[in-house]
Write a protein that holds these residues in place. Structure first.
Motif, PDB file in Angstrom:
ATOM      1  N   GLY A 198      -9.270   9.181   0.352  1.00  0.00           N
ATOM      2  CA  GLY A 198      -8.183   9.667   1.193  1.00  0.00           C
ATOM      3  C   GLY A 198      -8.473  11.006   1.849  1.00  0.00           C
ATOM      4  O   GLY A 198      -7.972  11.291   2.934  1.00  0.00           O
ATOM      5  N   ARG A 199      -9.291  11.842   1.214  1.00  0.00           N
ATOM      6  CA  ARG A 199      -9.602  13.170   1.744  1.00  0.00           C
ATOM      7  C   ARG A 199     -10.957  13.242   2.451  1.00  0.00           C
ATOM      8  O   ARG A 199     -11.273  14.260   3.070  1.00  0.00           O
ATOM      9  N   ALA A 200     -11.747  12.212   2.363  1.00  0.00           N
ATOM     10  CA  ALA A 200     -13.106  12.251   2.923  1.00  0.00           C
ATOM     11  C   ALA A 200     -13.084  12.364   4.439  1.00  0.00           C
ATOM     12  O   ALA A 200     -12.249  11.768   5.104  1.00  0.00           O
ATOM     13  N   GLU A 201     -14.002  13.149   4.972  1.00  0.00           N
ATOM     14  CA  GLU A 201     -14.192  13.174   6.425  1.00  0.00           C
ATOM     15  C   GLU A 201     -15.043  11.986   6.843  1.00  0.00           C
ATOM     16  O   GLU A 201     -14.807  11.376   7.878  1.00  0.00           O
ATOM     17  N   VAL A 202     -16.055  11.672   6.030  1.00  0.00           N
ATOM     18  CA  VAL A 202     -16.976  10.577   6.303  1.00  0.00           C
ATOM     19  C   VAL A 202     -17.316   9.908   4.979  1.00  0.00           C
ATOM     20  O   VAL A 202     -17.506  10.583   3.977  1.00  0.00           O
ATOM     21  N   VAL A 203     -17.391   8.579   4.986  1.00  0.00           N
ATOM     22  CA  VAL A 203     -17.854   7.815   3.831  1.00  0.00           C
ATOM     23  C   VAL A 203     -19.219   7.246   4.201  1.00  0.00           C
ATOM     24  O   VAL A 203     -19.353   6.565   5.220  1.00  0.00           O
ATOM     25  N   VAL A 204     -20.232   7.549   3.407  1.00  0.00           N
ATOM     26  CA  VAL A 204     -21.595   7.068   3.682  1.00  0.00           C
ATOM     27  C   VAL A 204     -21.923   5.982   2.666  1.00  0.00           C
ATOM     28  O   VAL A 204     -21.770   6.187   1.462  1.00  0.00           O
ATOM     29  N   PHE A 205     -22.368   4.830   3.166  1.00  0.00           N
ATOM     30  CA  PHE A 205     -22.729   3.696   2.319  1.00  0.00           C
ATOM     31  C   PHE A 205     -24.173   3.321   2.647  1.00  0.00           C
ATOM     32  O   PHE A 205     -24.435   2.491   3.508  1.00  0.00           O
ATOM     33  N   PRO A 206     -25.148   3.946   1.950  1.00  0.00           N
ATOM     34  CA  PRO A 206     -26.553   3.754   2.297  1.00  0.00           C
ATOM     35  C   PRO A 206     -27.242   2.618   1.549  1.00  0.00           C
ATOM     36  O   PRO A 206     -28.449   2.483   1.626  1.00  0.00           O
ATOM     37  N   SER A 207     -26.502   1.772   0.866  1.00  0.00           N
ATOM     38  CA  SER A 207     -27.095   0.797  -0.039  1.00  0.00           C
ATOM     39  C   SER A 207     -27.987  -0.220   0.665  1.00  0.00           C
ATOM     40  O   SER A 207     -27.627  -0.801   1.682  1.00  0.00           O
ATOM     41  N   PHE A 208     -29.179  -0.450   0.089  1.00  0.00           N
ATOM     42  CA  PHE A 208     -30.044  -1.553   0.499  1.00  0.00           C
ATOM     43  C   PHE A 208     -29.604  -2.832  -0.196  1.00  0.00           C
ATOM     44  O   PHE A 208     -29.817  -3.924   0.292  1.00  0.00           O
ATOM     45  N   TYR A 209     -29.024  -2.697  -1.378  1.00  0.00           N
ATOM     46  CA  TYR A 209     -28.758  -3.827  -2.258  1.00  0.00           C
ATOM     47  C   TYR A 209     -27.498  -4.596  -1.874  1.00  0.00           C
ATOM     48  O   TYR A 209     -27.523  -5.807  -1.762  1.00  0.00           O
ATOM     49  N   GLU A 210     -26.389  -3.883  -1.675  1.00  0.00           N
ATOM     50  CA  GLU A 210     -25.128  -4.552  -1.387  1.00  0.00           C
ATOM     51  C   GLU A 210     -25.015  -4.814   0.105  1.00  0.00           C
ATOM     52  O   GLU A 210     -25.412  -3.998   0.916  1.00  0.00           O
ATOM     53  N   GLY A 211     -24.435  -5.953   0.450  1.00  0.00           N
ATOM     54  CA  GLY A 211     -24.281  -6.295   1.854  1.00  0.00           C
ATOM     55  C   GLY A 211     -23.104  -5.618   2.497  1.00  0.00           C
ATOM     56  O   GLY A 211     -23.230  -4.838   3.422  1.00  0.00           O
ATOM     57  N   PHE A 212     -21.916  -5.888   2.033  1.00  0.00           N
ATOM     58  CA  PHE A 212     -20.692  -5.321   2.595  1.00  0.00           C
ATOM     59  C   PHE A 212     -19.830  -4.911   1.422  1.00  0.00           C
ATOM     60  O   PHE A 212     -18.953  -5.637   0.992  1.00  0.00           O
ATOM     61  N   GLY A 213     -20.107  -3.752   0.862  1.00  0.00           N
ATOM     62  CA  GLY A 213     -19.486  -3.328  -0.374  1.00  0.00           C
ATOM     63  C   GLY A 213     -18.085  -2.785  -0.219  1.00  0.00           C
ATOM     64  O   GLY A 213     -17.625  -2.439   0.872  1.00  0.00           O
ATOM     65  N   LEU A 214     -17.389  -2.702  -1.340  1.00  0.00           N
ATOM     66  CA  LEU A 214     -16.024  -2.195  -1.395  1.00  0.00           C
ATOM     67  C   LEU A 214     -15.897  -0.774  -0.835  1.00  0.00           C
ATOM     68  O   LEU A 214     -14.882  -0.473  -0.205  1.00  0.00           O
ATOM     69  N   PRO A 215     -16.875   0.125  -1.009  1.00  0.00           N
ATOM     70  CA  PRO A 215     -16.725   1.451  -0.398  1.00  0.00           C
ATOM     71  C   PRO A 215     -16.539   1.397   1.128  1.00  0.00           C
ATOM     72  O   PRO A 215     -15.823   2.222   1.686  1.00  0.00           O
ATOM     73  N   ILE A 216     -17.154   0.435   1.794  1.00  0.00           N
ATOM     74  CA  ILE A 216     -16.952   0.289   3.244  1.00  0.00           C
ATOM     75  C   ILE A 216     -15.499  -0.067   3.515  1.00  0.00           C
ATOM     76  O   ILE A 216     -14.833   0.537   4.354  1.00  0.00           O
ATOM     77  N   VAL A 217     -14.992  -1.055   2.786  1.00  0.00           N
ATOM     78  CA  VAL A 217     -13.609  -1.514   2.971  1.00  0.00           C
ATOM     79  C   VAL A 217     -12.628  -0.384   2.659  1.00  0.00           C
ATOM     80  O   VAL A 217     -11.677  -0.144   3.410  1.00  0.00           O
ATOM     81  N   GLN A 218     -12.844   0.312   1.554  1.00  0.00           N
ATOM     82  CA  GLN A 218     -11.926   1.388   1.179  1.00  0.00           C
ATOM     83  C   GLN A 218     -11.951   2.533   2.183  1.00  0.00           C
ATOM     84  O   GLN A 218     -10.893   3.057   2.555  1.00  0.00           O
ATOM     85  N   GLY A 219     -13.119   2.927   2.632  1.00  0.00           N
ATOM     86  CA  GLY A 219     -13.196   3.988   3.632  1.00  0.00           C
ATOM     87  C   GLY A 219     -12.471   3.618   4.914  1.00  0.00           C
ATOM     88  O   GLY A 219     -11.702   4.417   5.467  1.00  0.00           O
ATOM     89  N   LEU A 220     -12.681   2.394   5.401  1.00  0.00           N
ATOM     90  CA  LEU A 220     -12.001   1.942   6.613  1.00  0.00           C
ATOM     91  C   LEU A 220     -10.496   1.837   6.402  1.00  0.00           C
ATOM     92  O   LEU A 220      -9.707   2.182   7.281  1.00  0.00           O
ATOM     93  N   ALA A 221     -10.072   1.369   5.220  1.00  0.00           N
ATOM     94  CA  ALA A 221      -8.642   1.234   4.926  1.00  0.00           C
ATOM     95  C   ALA A 221      -7.932   2.583   4.980  1.00  0.00           C
ATOM     96  O   ALA A 221      -6.760   2.658   5.359  1.00  0.00           O
TER      97      ALA A 221
END
Length: 140
Positions: free
Chosen positions: A13-36
């Motif tokens: 909720g307070r992040a300016e930017v969420v970085v998801f650098p994973s090679f392993y996961e395709g479309f992880g929950l951190p992407i969804v949560q950051g966008l939400a």
């Protein structure tokens, strides 16, 4: 990990930017949560991220990167307030707040459409199944 869920949600909720650098996961929950939370999400470019992002109509902005060098460049541009080639992801104004329920409903609708069209040419290319099907005498 050791961070409880409430604290983790406050970070998103307070992040300016969420970085998801994973090679392993395709479309992880951190992407969804950051966008939400309506945040800018910087995620490693992949066919799956690109395909899902094309159909997403929620809050937030998704920017992809393909190498460490482009990640550093994107983060530098964001820090300086410079334009970044990203994919603004916005929903049509429905007059309602974007909630987890509406996000789940939109996701289920998208998944339903993808299942009806399964196997899609994009999925076959992404998984390499088109080559395997052609070897066994089946057309794709």
């Amino acid at each position: 990990g050791t961070v409880d869920d409430d604290r983790m949600q406050s970070y998103y909720g307070r992040a300016e930017v969420v970085v998801f650098p994973s090679f392993y996961e395709g479309f992880g929950l951190p992407i969804v949560q950051g966008l939400a939370y309506g945040r800018t999400v910087v995620a490693r470019e992949s066919p799956l991220v690109t395909e899902l992002a094309a159909g997403y109509r929620g809050p937030g902005t998704l920017i992809t990167f393909s190498s460490e060098r482009t990640l550093v460049d994107v983060l530098g541009r964001l820090e300086r307030g410079e334009p970044v080639a990203g994919r603004p992801l916005t929903r049509a104004d429905t007059g309602r707040a974007w909630t987890w329920d509406s996000a789940a409903s939109a996701l289920l609708t998208k998944i339903g459409a993808l299942v009806e069209a399964c196997p899609s040419p994009q999925m076959l290319r992404r998984t390499g199944l088109s080559r395997g099907l052609m070897r066994h005498g089946r057309a794709t």
